[in-house]
Design a protein around this motif. Structure first.
Motif, PDB file in Angstrom:
ATOM      1  N   PHE A  39       0.807  -1.214   0.000  1.00  0.00           N
ATOM      2  CA  PHE A  39       0.000   0.000   0.000  1.00  0.00           C
ATOM      3  C   PHE A  39       0.847   1.273   0.000  1.00  0.00           C
ATOM      4  O   PHE A  39       0.324   2.364   0.131  1.00  0.00           O
ATOM      5  CB  PHE A  39      -0.956  -0.002   1.199  1.00  0.00           C
ATOM      6  N   GLY A  40       2.166   1.133  -0.131  1.00  0.00           N
ATOM      7  CA  GLY A  40       3.057   2.294  -0.246  1.00  0.00           C
ATOM      8  C   GLY A  40       3.042   3.164   0.990  1.00  0.00           C
ATOM      9  O   GLY A  40       3.257   2.689   2.092  1.00  0.00           O
ATOM     10  N   GLU A  41       2.746   4.440   0.783  1.00  0.00           N
ATOM     11  CA  GLU A  41       2.790   5.368   1.916  1.00  0.00           C
ATOM     12  C   GLU A  41       1.664   5.138   2.919  1.00  0.00           C
ATOM     13  O   GLU A  41       1.689   5.684   4.019  1.00  0.00           O
ATOM     14  CB  GLU A  41       2.781   6.819   1.430  1.00  0.00           C
ATOM     15  N   ASP A  42       0.660   4.346   2.563  1.00  0.00           N
ATOM     16  CA  ASP A  42      -0.418   3.997   3.503  1.00  0.00           C
ATOM     17  C   ASP A  42      -0.067   2.780   4.364  1.00  0.00           C
ATOM     18  O   ASP A  42      -0.884   2.351   5.176  1.00  0.00           O
ATOM     19  CB  ASP A  42      -1.720   3.729   2.748  1.00  0.00           C
ATOM     20  N   GLN A  43       1.112   2.237   4.195  1.00  0.00           N
ATOM     21  CA  GLN A  43       1.526   1.067   4.971  1.00  0.00           C
ATOM     22  C   GLN A  43       1.424   1.370   6.463  1.00  0.00           C
ATOM     23  O   GLN A  43       1.797   2.433   6.929  1.00  0.00           O
ATOM     24  CB  GLN A  43       2.969   0.681   4.646  1.00  0.00           C
ATOM     25  N   GLY A  44       0.870   0.411   7.194  1.00  0.00           N
ATOM     26  CA  GLY A  44       0.728   0.539   8.634  1.00  0.00           C
ATOM     27  C   GLY A  44      -0.568   1.190   9.087  1.00  0.00           C
ATOM     28  O   GLY A  44      -0.897   1.155  10.265  1.00  0.00           O
ATOM     29  N   LYS A  45      -1.302   1.788   8.146  1.00  0.00           N
ATOM     30  CA  LYS A  45      -2.574   2.412   8.505  1.00  0.00           C
ATOM     31  C   LYS A  45      -3.646   1.345   8.690  1.00  0.00           C
ATOM     32  O   LYS A  45      -3.576   0.263   8.114  1.00  0.00           O
ATOM     33  CB  LYS A  45      -3.022   3.396   7.428  1.00  0.00           C
ATOM     34  N   ILE A  46      -4.642   1.668   9.488  1.00  0.00           N
ATOM     35  CA  ILE A  46      -5.773   0.770   9.713  1.00  0.00           C
ATOM     36  C   ILE A  46      -6.736   0.932   8.535  1.00  0.00           C
ATOM     37  O   ILE A  46      -7.102   2.049   8.170  1.00  0.00           O
ATOM     38  CB  ILE A  46      -6.500   1.103  11.031  1.00  0.00           C
ATOM     39  N   MET A  47      -7.137  -0.191   7.951  1.00  0.00           N
ATOM     40  CA  MET A  47      -8.052  -0.193   6.806  1.00  0.00           C
ATOM     41  C   MET A  47      -9.316  -0.974   7.174  1.00  0.00           C
ATOM     42  O   MET A  47      -9.272  -1.885   7.990  1.00  0.00           O
ATOM     43  CB  MET A  47      -7.411  -0.867   5.592  1.00  0.00           C
ATOM     44  N   ILE A  48     -10.434  -0.608   6.551  1.00  0.00           N
ATOM     45  CA  ILE A  48     -11.685  -1.347   6.697  1.00  0.00           C
ATOM     46  C   ILE A  48     -11.912  -2.113   5.403  1.00  0.00           C
ATOM     47  O   ILE A  48     -11.855  -1.540   4.314  1.00  0.00           O
ATOM     48  CB  ILE A  48     -12.871  -0.410   6.960  1.00  0.00           C
ATOM     49  N   ILE A  49     -12.169  -3.410   5.505  1.00  0.00           N
ATOM     50  CA  ILE A  49     -12.430  -4.250   4.333  1.00  0.00           C
ATOM     51  C   ILE A  49     -13.914  -4.143   4.003  1.00  0.00           C
ATOM     52  O   ILE A  49     -14.768  -4.432   4.840  1.00  0.00           O
ATOM     53  CB  ILE A  49     -12.019  -5.707   4.602  1.00  0.00           C
ATOM     54  N   LEU A  50     -14.233  -3.709   2.771  1.00  0.00           N
ATOM     55  CA  LEU A  50     -15.616  -3.516   2.347  1.00  0.00           C
ATOM     56  C   LEU A  50     -16.144  -4.667   1.503  1.00  0.00           C
ATOM     57  O   LEU A  50     -17.347  -4.879   1.426  1.00  0.00           O
ATOM     58  CB  LEU A  50     -15.741  -2.210   1.548  1.00  0.00           C
ATOM     59  N   GLN A  51     -15.272  -5.377   0.819  1.00  0.00           N
ATOM     60  CA  GLN A  51     -15.660  -6.491  -0.047  1.00  0.00           C
ATOM     61  C   GLN A  51     -15.306  -7.813   0.636  1.00  0.00           C
ATOM     62  O   GLN A  51     -14.344  -7.880   1.395  1.00  0.00           O
ATOM     63  CB  GLN A  51     -14.903  -6.422  -1.374  1.00  0.00           C
ATOM     64  N   ALA A  52     -16.080  -8.834   0.353  1.00  0.00           N
ATOM     65  CA  ALA A  52     -15.760 -10.159   0.870  1.00  0.00           C
ATOM     66  C   ALA A  52     -14.460 -10.640   0.221  1.00  0.00           C
ATOM     67  O   ALA A  52     -14.252 -10.460  -0.970  1.00  0.00           O
ATOM     68  CB  ALA A  52     -16.897 -11.127   0.551  1.00  0.00           C
ATOM     69  N   LEU A  53     -13.580 -11.207   0.993  1.00  0.00           N
ATOM     70  CA  LEU A  53     -12.294 -11.690   0.509  1.00  0.00           C
ATOM     71  C   LEU A  53     -12.116 -13.144   0.896  1.00  0.00           C
ATOM     72  O   LEU A  53     -12.682 -13.609   1.885  1.00  0.00           O
ATOM     73  CB  LEU A  53     -11.149 -10.880   1.123  1.00  0.00           C
ATOM     74  N   TYR A  54     -11.302 -13.854   0.125  1.00  0.00           N
ATOM     75  CA  TYR A  54     -10.973 -15.217   0.496  1.00  0.00           C
ATOM     76  C   TYR A  54     -10.333 -15.193   1.871  1.00  0.00           C
ATOM     77  O   TYR A  54      -9.487 -14.359   2.163  1.00  0.00           O
ATOM     78  CB  TYR A  54      -9.990 -15.832  -0.508  1.00  0.00           C
ATOM     79  N   GLY A  55     -10.753 -16.090   2.739  1.00  0.00           N
ATOM     80  CA  GLY A  55     -10.162 -16.189   4.066  1.00  0.00           C
ATOM     81  C   GLY A  55     -10.999 -15.558   5.157  1.00  0.00           C
ATOM     82  O   GLY A  55     -10.824 -15.888   6.325  1.00  0.00           O
ATOM     83  N   LEU A  56     -11.903 -14.636   4.812  1.00  0.00           N
ATOM     84  CA  LEU A  56     -12.776 -14.089   5.846  1.00  0.00           C
ATOM     85  C   LEU A  56     -13.835 -15.125   6.195  1.00  0.00           C
ATOM     86  O   LEU A  56     -14.347 -15.824   5.328  1.00  0.00           O
ATOM     87  CB  LEU A  56     -13.465 -12.813   5.363  1.00  0.00           C
ATOM     88  N   GLN A  57     -14.172 -15.186   7.458  1.00  0.00           N
ATOM     89  CA  GLN A  57     -15.123 -16.201   7.911  1.00  0.00           C
ATOM     90  C   GLN A  57     -16.474 -16.095   7.221  1.00  0.00           C
ATOM     91  O   GLN A  57     -17.096 -17.092   6.888  1.00  0.00           O
ATOM     92  CB  GLN A  57     -15.328 -16.070   9.420  1.00  0.00           C
ATOM     93  N   SER A  58     -16.953 -14.883   6.991  1.00  0.00           N
ATOM     94  CA  SER A  58     -18.300 -14.696   6.452  1.00  0.00           C
ATOM     95  C   SER A  58     -18.351 -14.588   4.929  1.00  0.00           C
ATOM     96  O   SER A  58     -19.431 -14.443   4.365  1.00  0.00           O
ATOM     97  CB  SER A  58     -18.915 -13.441   7.066  1.00  0.00           C
TER      98      SER A  58
END
Length: 69
Positions: free
Chosen positions: A18-37
């Motif tokens: 994520f470049g300069e955003d590295q280390g920032k807290i992000m919110i996942i909006l789309q379902a991704l492989y590996g998420l429980q739901s």
């Protein structure tokens, strides 16, 4: 999986890709492989799509779909 939206808030820390955003807290909006739901959210999207095309699921086995000829 990528067409489904998450219904709960999932937080993660941004990695080096994520470049300069590295280390920032992000919110996942789309379902991704590996998420429980993710599987459940994708199934909801699939059900909506099948029903919109005239398919019905079997009352005995909800994951068996059919369409009248």
């Amino acid at each position: 999986y990528l067409e489904a939206k998450t219904t709960e808030k999932v937080y993660t820390v941004a990695g080096p890709e994520f470049g300069e955003d590295q280390g920032k807290i992000m919110i996942i909006l789309q379902a991704l492989y590996g998420l429980q739901s993710s599987g459940a959210r994708w199934h909801e999207v699939l059900v909506d799509a099948l029903r919109s095309m005239g398919w019905r699921n079997s009352p005995c086995e909800p994951d068996v779909w059919y369409r009248d000829a």
